[in-house]
Write an enzyme that holds these catalytic residues in place. Structure first.
Site: not given
Ligand code: ATP
Ligand code: MG
Length: 189
Positions: A126, A40
């Site tokens: 990220h 995620h």
């Protein structure tokens, strides 16, 4: 309960990330590699929160709905805090700006009044690929990552919702459960 707000990744891209990790694992460095199922992009980490605060958090996040869906590209490898001492190995999420930063700021602005201070560090979207457990054996992997970093591009996907997740820390790794989904219902411009 331990909470965070994030964007999910489509299954096809989870598989692409797993394929990217495979040769990295073979370096045998002391790194805990992220399991693809849990991949995620974190927008906001809330930390430990009393369960009775959950309703207020979900209500506060309502302004997320005003955002339009946007694209994120899985591009570039990197490390936090820096190449001289990597602790986290990541795959960059390169947004079609300004949408991603705008969503991030909406989440920050929504949660500040319910008790979650705004982040002072810049936002670096990220996916965490791995966490370094020990420096031992890391040099060859770090050199490889550094050399390959700019060439990595796994393609793009469309973010259509933000998700409030619960994280349960287990010996085998954190288990994430989606508690509430916030569809991005704004019109693309
Ligand atoms: P573990 O801590 O066992 O390695 P994890 O980091 O995946 O597992 P959590 O610590 O619950 O699980 O974190 C959930 C998400 O929030 C992760 O994406 C993590 O990188 C992010 N996160 C955790 N702590 C912070 C923090 N202090 N600031 C920003 N993001 C954080
Ligand atoms: Mg953690």
């Amino acid at each position: 309960m331990r909470l965070f707000v994030a964007v999910e990744l489509p299954d096809a891209l989870k598989e692409a990330v797993e394929a990217l990790q495979a040769p990295l694992r073979r370096f045998g460095a002391a790194v805990s590699w992220t399991r693809p199922a849990g991949l995620h992009g974190t927008l906001k980490f809330l930390g430990e929160v009393a369960p009775e605060r959950r309703a207020a958090i979900e209500a506060a996040l309502a302004p997320v709905a005003a955002h339009a869906p946007f694209e994120l590209r899985l591009r570039r490898l990197g490390v936090f805090p820096g190449w001289s001492g990597p602790r986290v190995i990541w795959l960059g999420l390169k947004p079609a700006e300004p949408h991603c930063a705008a969503l991030y700021h909406t989440v920050e602005d929504a949660l500040a009044p319910v008790g979650f201070p705004r982040e002072s560090r810049p936002f670096h979207p990220h996916l965490t690929l791995g966490r370094v457990r020990e420096r031992r054996g890391l040099d060859a992997l770090a050199a490889h990552l550094h050399a390959e970093a700019d060439g990595v591009d796994l393609g793009a996907f469309t973010v259509r919702e933000a998700v409030l997740f619960q994280s349960q820390l287990r010996p085998a790794g954190a288990v994430y459960t989606a508690l509430c989904r916030f569809p991005l219902q704004g019109e693309a411009r």
